[in-house]
Design a protein around this motif. Structure first.
Motif, short mmCIF file in Angstrom:
data_model
loop_
_atom_site.label_atom_id
_atom_site.label_comp_id
_atom_site.label_asym_id
_atom_site.label_seq_id
_atom_site.Cartn_x
_atom_site.Cartn_y
_atom_site.Cartn_z
N GLY A 101 20.46 34.43 -19.44
CA GLY A 101 21.26 33.45 -20.18
C GLY A 101 20.62 32.08 -20.27
N GLU A 102 19.45 31.91 -19.68
CA GLU A 102 18.71 30.64 -19.78
C GLU A 102 17.63 30.81 -20.84
OE1 GLU A 102 17.02 27.33 -16.62
OE2 GLU A 102 16.58 29.44 -16.21
N PHE A 103 17.76 30.08 -21.95
CA PHE A 103 16.90 30.28 -23.11
C PHE A 103 15.80 29.22 -23.18
CE2 PHE A 103 21.03 31.81 -25.33
CZ PHE A 103 21.02 32.98 -24.58
N THR A 104 14.87 29.44 -24.10
CA THR A 104 13.82 28.45 -24.35
C THR A 104 14.42 27.09 -24.68
OG1 THR A 104 12.20 30.10 -25.07
CG2 THR A 104 11.89 27.86 -25.88
N SER A 105 15.48 27.06 -25.48
CA SER A 105 16.11 25.79 -25.85
C SER A 105 16.66 25.05 -24.64
CB SER A 105 17.22 26.01 -26.88
OG SER A 105 18.26 26.80 -26.34
N HIS A 106 17.20 25.79 -23.66
CA HIS A 106 17.74 25.15 -22.46
C HIS A 106 16.64 24.45 -21.68
CE1 HIS A 106 20.96 28.53 -22.71
NE2 HIS A 106 21.37 27.45 -23.33
N LEU A 107 15.50 25.12 -21.55
CA LEU A 107 14.37 24.52 -20.85
C LEU A 107 13.87 23.29 -21.62
CD1 LEU A 107 14.56 27.35 -19.53
CD2 LEU A 107 12.07 27.48 -19.62
#
Length: 325
Positions: A51-57
Protein backbone atom coordinates in the motif's frame (compact mmCIF):
# COMPACT_ATOMS: atom_id res chain seq x y z
CA UNK A 1 27.07 38.42 -20.03
CA UNK A 2 24.38 37.66 -17.45
CA UNK A 3 22.09 34.66 -17.85
CA UNK A 4 19.75 32.46 -15.85
CA UNK A 5 21.15 29.55 -13.85
CA UNK A 6 19.05 26.83 -12.22
CA UNK A 7 20.24 27.07 -8.62
CA UNK A 8 19.68 24.41 -5.96
CA UNK A 9 17.79 25.81 -2.99
CA UNK A 10 17.26 22.59 -1.04
CA UNK A 11 17.16 18.81 -1.12
CA UNK A 12 15.41 15.95 0.63
CA UNK A 13 15.05 12.17 0.55
CA UNK A 14 13.04 9.29 1.91
CA UNK A 15 13.63 5.56 2.36
CA UNK A 16 10.84 3.15 3.36
CA UNK A 17 11.05 1.87 6.93
CA UNK A 18 11.20 -1.76 5.86
CA UNK A 19 14.58 -3.06 4.74
CA UNK A 20 16.07 -6.33 3.61
CA UNK A 21 19.64 -7.28 4.53
CA UNK A 22 21.89 -9.56 2.53
CA UNK A 23 21.58 -12.24 5.18
CA UNK A 24 17.79 -12.08 4.92
CA UNK A 25 18.04 -12.39 1.13
CA UNK A 26 20.24 -15.45 1.55
CA UNK A 27 17.25 -17.25 3.09
CA UNK A 28 15.22 -16.52 -0.08
CA UNK A 29 17.69 -17.23 -2.90
CA UNK A 30 21.07 -18.93 -3.29
CA UNK A 31 23.37 -16.05 -2.32
CA UNK A 32 25.38 -14.74 0.63
CA UNK A 33 26.38 -11.49 2.24
CA UNK A 34 30.00 -11.98 1.16
CA UNK A 35 29.00 -12.65 -2.46
CA UNK A 36 26.78 -9.55 -2.69
CA UNK A 37 29.19 -7.18 -0.93
CA UNK A 38 32.20 -8.34 -2.95
CA UNK A 39 30.46 -7.87 -6.30
CA UNK A 40 28.24 -4.85 -5.63
CA UNK A 41 29.07 -3.18 -2.32
CA UNK A 42 25.41 -3.45 -1.30
CA UNK A 43 24.59 -4.44 2.29
CA UNK A 44 20.85 -3.74 2.44
CA UNK A 45 17.96 -2.34 0.44
CA UNK A 46 14.69 -0.69 1.54
CA UNK A 47 11.36 -2.17 0.48
CA UNK A 48 8.08 -0.22 0.27
CA UNK A 49 5.28 -1.58 2.44
CA UNK A 50 2.07 -3.01 1.04
CA UNK A 51 0.00 0.00 0.00
CA UNK A 52 3.04 2.31 -0.07
CA UNK A 53 3.36 3.63 -3.63
CA UNK A 54 5.98 5.54 -5.59
CA UNK A 55 3.93 8.72 -5.10
CA UNK A 56 4.00 8.29 -1.31
CA UNK A 57 7.79 8.09 -1.32
CA UNK A 58 8.02 11.04 -3.72
CA UNK A 59 5.75 13.25 -1.58
CA UNK A 60 7.82 12.62 1.55
CA UNK A 61 11.08 13.43 -0.25
CA UNK A 62 9.49 16.49 -1.86
CA UNK A 63 8.27 17.88 1.46
CA UNK A 64 11.72 17.47 2.97
CA UNK A 65 13.28 19.27 -0.01
CA UNK A 66 10.78 22.11 0.32
CA UNK A 67 11.52 22.38 4.05
CA UNK A 68 15.24 22.47 3.27
CA UNK A 69 14.64 25.29 0.78
CA UNK A 70 12.36 27.18 3.17
CA UNK A 71 9.53 27.07 0.64
CA UNK A 72 5.96 25.84 0.35
CA UNK A 73 4.17 24.08 -2.54
CA UNK A 74 2.61 27.41 -3.58
CA UNK A 75 6.12 28.65 -4.37
CA UNK A 76 6.72 25.92 -6.98
CA UNK A 77 5.79 26.33 -10.66
CA UNK A 78 6.56 22.87 -12.01
CA UNK A 79 7.25 19.29 -10.92
CA UNK A 80 9.36 16.87 -12.93
CA UNK A 81 9.23 13.35 -11.52
CA UNK A 82 11.67 10.71 -12.78
CA UNK A 83 10.36 7.17 -12.34
CA UNK A 84 10.21 3.82 -14.11
CA UNK A 85 7.70 2.49 -11.56
CA UNK A 86 4.69 4.84 -11.69
CA UNK A 87 1.60 4.36 -9.53
CA UNK A 88 -0.53 3.91 -12.64
CA UNK A 89 -0.06 3.58 -16.39
CA UNK A 90 -1.63 7.04 -16.37
CA UNK A 91 -1.96 9.70 -15.15
CA UNK A 92 1.64 10.70 -14.52
CA UNK A 93 2.67 10.06 -10.93
CA UNK A 94 3.85 13.69 -10.86
CA UNK A 95 0.26 14.96 -10.90
CA UNK A 96 -0.58 12.69 -7.96
CA UNK A 97 2.35 14.21 -6.09
CA UNK A 98 1.21 17.69 -7.14
CA UNK A 99 -2.25 17.02 -5.70
CA UNK A 100 -0.93 15.47 -2.48
CA UNK A 101 1.22 18.55 -1.92
CA UNK A 102 -1.91 20.69 -2.27
CA UNK A 103 -0.54 22.33 -5.39
CA UNK A 104 -3.26 23.18 -7.94
CA UNK A 105 -1.33 25.52 -10.20
CA UNK A 106 1.59 25.17 -12.57
CA UNK A 107 2.30 21.85 -14.27
CA UNK A 108 3.69 18.41 -13.48
CA UNK A 109 4.86 15.49 -15.58
CA UNK A 110 6.93 12.29 -15.44
CA UNK A 111 10.24 11.57 -17.15
CA UNK A 112 11.11 7.95 -17.90
CA UNK A 113 14.81 7.25 -18.43
CA UNK A 114 15.17 4.51 -15.79
CA UNK A 115 18.38 4.92 -13.75
CA UNK A 116 19.30 8.05 -15.69
CA UNK A 117 15.92 9.55 -14.86
CA UNK A 118 17.05 12.10 -12.29
CA UNK A 119 19.76 13.42 -14.61
CA UNK A 120 17.23 13.67 -17.46
CA UNK A 121 14.66 15.32 -15.15
CA UNK A 122 17.20 17.86 -13.88
CA UNK A 123 18.25 18.72 -17.44
CA UNK A 124 14.59 19.09 -18.45
CA UNK A 125 13.76 21.37 -15.53
CA UNK A 126 16.93 23.38 -16.17
CA UNK A 127 15.83 24.10 -19.73
CA UNK A 128 12.35 25.18 -18.65
CA UNK A 129 13.84 27.53 -16.05
CA UNK A 130 16.42 29.00 -18.43
CA UNK A 131 13.67 29.55 -21.02
CA UNK A 132 11.68 31.58 -18.49
CA UNK A 133 8.72 29.19 -18.54
CA UNK A 134 8.96 28.63 -14.79
CA UNK A 135 10.81 30.20 -11.89
CA UNK A 136 11.03 27.31 -9.45
CA UNK A 137 10.99 23.56 -10.09
CA UNK A 138 10.69 20.53 -7.87
CA UNK A 139 12.76 17.69 -9.38
CA UNK A 140 12.11 14.24 -7.92
CA UNK A 141 13.45 10.74 -8.46
CA UNK A 142 11.25 8.04 -6.93
CA UNK A 143 11.03 4.28 -7.41
CA UNK A 144 9.45 1.11 -6.07
CA UNK A 145 11.61 -1.34 -8.00
CA UNK A 146 10.69 -4.10 -5.54
CA UNK A 147 7.39 -4.35 -7.45
CA UNK A 148 9.06 -5.37 -10.73
CA UNK A 149 11.71 -7.76 -9.40
CA UNK A 150 11.71 -11.50 -9.88
CA UNK A 151 12.47 -12.54 -6.33
CA UNK A 152 13.68 -15.95 -7.55
CA UNK A 153 16.34 -14.38 -9.80
CA UNK A 154 19.40 -13.94 -7.62
CA UNK A 155 21.23 -11.97 -10.31
CA UNK A 156 18.77 -9.05 -10.07
CA UNK A 157 16.77 -9.21 -6.83
CA UNK A 158 19.88 -8.56 -4.72
CA UNK A 159 20.65 -5.30 -6.54
CA UNK A 160 17.59 -3.08 -6.33
CA UNK A 161 15.58 -1.23 -3.69
CA UNK A 162 12.97 1.49 -3.19
CA UNK A 163 13.39 5.14 -2.29
CA UNK A 164 12.97 8.76 -3.32
CA UNK A 165 14.96 11.98 -3.42
CA UNK A 166 14.27 15.54 -4.54
CA UNK A 167 15.81 18.95 -5.12
CA UNK A 168 14.31 22.42 -5.53
CA UNK A 169 15.69 24.55 -8.36
CA UNK A 170 15.22 28.30 -8.84
CA UNK A 171 16.12 30.40 -11.89
CA UNK A 172 18.52 33.14 -10.79
CA UNK A 173 20.48 35.79 -12.65
CA UNK A 174 24.16 34.86 -12.85
CA UNK A 175 27.33 36.24 -14.39
CA UNK A 176 27.63 33.45 -16.94
CA UNK A 177 30.92 32.03 -15.68
CA UNK A 178 31.85 28.64 -14.21
CA UNK A 179 31.99 30.33 -10.81
CA UNK A 180 28.18 30.76 -10.90
CA UNK A 181 26.02 28.78 -8.51
CA UNK A 182 23.62 26.46 -10.32
CA UNK A 183 23.57 24.04 -13.24
CA UNK A 184 26.54 24.80 -15.50
CA UNK A 185 25.99 22.19 -18.22
CA UNK A 186 24.02 19.00 -18.94
CA UNK A 187 24.67 16.23 -21.44
CA UNK A 188 22.21 13.44 -22.34
CA UNK A 189 22.53 10.35 -24.51
CA UNK A 190 20.56 7.22 -25.47
CA UNK A 191 21.04 4.18 -27.68
CA UNK A 192 18.09 1.81 -28.06
CA UNK A 193 20.19 -0.93 -29.64
CA UNK A 194 21.13 -2.00 -26.09
CA UNK A 195 17.53 -2.53 -24.93
CA UNK A 196 17.88 -6.30 -24.44
CA UNK A 197 20.71 -5.84 -21.94
CA UNK A 198 18.48 -4.17 -19.32
CA UNK A 199 14.70 -4.10 -19.63
CA UNK A 200 11.37 -5.17 -18.13
CA UNK A 201 9.67 -8.04 -19.96
CA UNK A 202 6.18 -6.58 -19.79
CA UNK A 203 4.05 -3.54 -20.47
CA UNK A 204 0.47 -2.48 -21.27
CA UNK A 205 0.98 -2.44 -25.05
CA UNK A 206 3.05 -5.61 -25.40
CA UNK A 207 2.01 -8.13 -22.75
CA UNK A 208 -0.73 -6.31 -20.85
CA UNK A 209 1.25 -7.11 -17.68
CA UNK A 210 3.78 -5.29 -15.51
CA UNK A 211 6.57 -7.81 -16.14
CA UNK A 212 9.89 -8.31 -14.35
CA UNK A 213 13.28 -6.68 -14.63
CA UNK A 214 15.79 -8.62 -16.76
CA UNK A 215 19.47 -7.79 -17.03
CA UNK A 216 22.65 -9.03 -18.67
CA UNK A 217 24.91 -7.92 -15.85
CA UNK A 218 28.28 -8.42 -17.54
CA UNK A 219 27.13 -6.50 -20.62
CA UNK A 220 25.82 -3.60 -18.54
CA UNK A 221 29.07 -3.39 -16.60
CA UNK A 222 31.12 -3.52 -19.81
CA UNK A 223 29.31 -0.53 -21.33
CA UNK A 224 28.74 1.49 -18.16
CA UNK A 225 32.22 2.89 -17.52
CA UNK A 226 32.78 4.02 -21.11
CA UNK A 227 29.39 5.64 -21.45
CA UNK A 228 29.67 7.42 -18.12
CA UNK A 229 33.08 8.87 -18.92
CA UNK A 230 31.83 10.01 -22.33
CA UNK A 231 29.25 12.46 -20.97
CA UNK A 232 31.50 13.64 -18.15
CA UNK A 233 34.26 14.50 -20.60
CA UNK A 234 31.65 16.40 -22.64
CA UNK A 235 30.87 18.44 -19.52
CA UNK A 236 34.56 19.21 -19.07
CA UNK A 237 34.86 20.30 -22.69
CA UNK A 238 31.80 22.56 -22.39
CA UNK A 239 33.09 24.34 -19.28
CA UNK A 240 36.86 24.12 -19.48
CA UNK A 241 36.87 22.36 -16.11
CA UNK A 242 38.30 18.96 -15.21
CA UNK A 243 38.38 16.26 -12.57
CA UNK A 244 40.85 18.22 -10.44
CA UNK A 245 38.31 21.05 -10.19
CA UNK A 246 35.55 18.83 -8.78
CA UNK A 247 34.72 18.95 -5.11
CA UNK A 248 32.33 16.01 -5.32
CA UNK A 249 31.43 13.22 -7.72
CA UNK A 250 27.89 11.93 -7.10
CA UNK A 251 27.28 9.01 -9.45
CA UNK A 252 24.25 6.80 -9.89
CA UNK A 253 24.41 4.28 -7.05
CA UNK A 254 24.19 1.03 -9.02
CA UNK A 255 27.27 -0.93 -8.10
CA UNK A 256 30.38 0.09 -6.16
CA UNK A 257 32.64 -1.59 -8.70
CA UNK A 258 31.21 0.58 -11.49
CA UNK A 259 31.49 3.70 -9.33
CA UNK A 260 35.11 2.95 -8.42
CA UNK A 261 36.10 2.06 -12.01
CA UNK A 262 34.50 5.23 -13.39
CA UNK A 263 36.20 7.48 -10.84
CA UNK A 264 39.57 5.83 -11.50
CA UNK A 265 39.26 6.21 -15.28
CA UNK A 266 38.36 9.90 -14.89
CA UNK A 267 41.14 10.56 -12.39
CA UNK A 268 38.72 11.52 -9.60
CA UNK A 269 40.19 11.01 -6.15
CA UNK A 270 38.35 8.39 -4.04
CA UNK A 271 37.75 10.89 -1.24
CA UNK A 272 35.69 13.04 -3.65
CA UNK A 273 33.26 10.22 -4.46
CA UNK A 274 29.90 10.07 -2.65
CA UNK A 275 28.87 6.43 -2.24
CA UNK A 276 25.66 5.34 -0.52
CA UNK A 277 24.84 2.18 -2.50
CA UNK A 278 25.73 0.02 0.51
CA UNK A 279 22.76 1.43 2.44
CA UNK A 280 19.98 1.25 -0.16
CA UNK A 281 21.12 -0.65 -3.25
CA UNK A 282 20.24 0.51 -6.73
CA UNK A 283 17.17 2.74 -6.39
CA UNK A 284 17.24 3.73 -10.06
CA UNK A 285 16.10 7.35 -10.55
CA UNK A 286 16.14 7.93 -6.78
CA UNK A 287 19.77 7.04 -6.22
CA UNK A 288 21.49 10.32 -7.10
CA UNK A 289 19.21 12.57 -5.01
CA UNK A 290 19.46 10.07 -2.12
CA UNK A 291 23.25 10.33 -2.27
CA UNK A 292 23.12 14.12 -2.68
CA UNK A 293 20.88 14.55 0.35
CA UNK A 294 23.11 12.31 2.46
CA UNK A 295 26.23 14.30 1.55
CA UNK A 296 24.52 17.66 2.12
CA UNK A 297 23.13 16.68 5.49
CA UNK A 298 26.39 15.24 6.79
CA UNK A 299 28.19 18.43 5.79
CA UNK A 300 30.30 17.18 2.90
CA UNK A 301 28.60 19.14 0.11
CA UNK A 302 28.56 22.85 0.89
CA UNK A 303 27.44 25.97 -0.95
CA UNK A 304 29.88 26.81 -3.73
CA UNK A 305 31.12 23.23 -4.20
CA UNK A 306 31.47 21.94 -7.76
CA UNK A 307 29.45 18.72 -8.08
CA UNK A 308 29.30 16.22 -10.95
CA UNK A 309 26.20 14.01 -11.27
CA UNK A 310 26.13 11.09 -13.71
CA UNK A 311 24.01 8.03 -14.46
CA UNK A 312 23.39 5.24 -16.91
CA UNK A 313 20.16 3.27 -17.21
CA UNK A 314 18.16 0.84 -19.28
CA UNK A 315 17.65 1.72 -22.90
CA UNK A 316 20.56 2.50 -22.71
CA UNK A 317 20.27 6.06 -21.47
CA UNK A 318 23.09 8.03 -19.86
CA UNK A 319 23.90 11.60 -18.94
CA UNK A 320 25.72 14.10 -16.75
CA UNK A 321 24.93 17.29 -14.86
CA UNK A 322 27.71 19.60 -13.71
CA UNK A 323 26.55 22.13 -11.11
CA UNK A 324 27.86 24.43 -8.46
CA UNK A 325 25.96 23.88 -5.23
Amino acid sequence: MSLLRSTVLGCGSYLPENFLTNDQLATMVDTSDDWIVQRTGIRKRHIASEGEFTSHLAVKAARRALDSAGLEPKDIDMIVLATATPDNTFPATAVTVQNELGMHHGFAFDVHAVCSGFVFATATADNFLKAGQARRALVIGAETFSRILDWEDRTTCVLFGDGAGAIVLEAREAAGTVADRGVLTTHLRSDGSHKSKLFVDGGPSSTKTVGHLRMEGKEVFKHAVGMITDVIEDAYTATGLGSDDLDWFVPHQANKRIIDASAKKLGIAPDKVVTTVDQHGNTSAASIPLALDTAVRDGRIKQGDLVMLEAMGGGFTWGSVLLRW
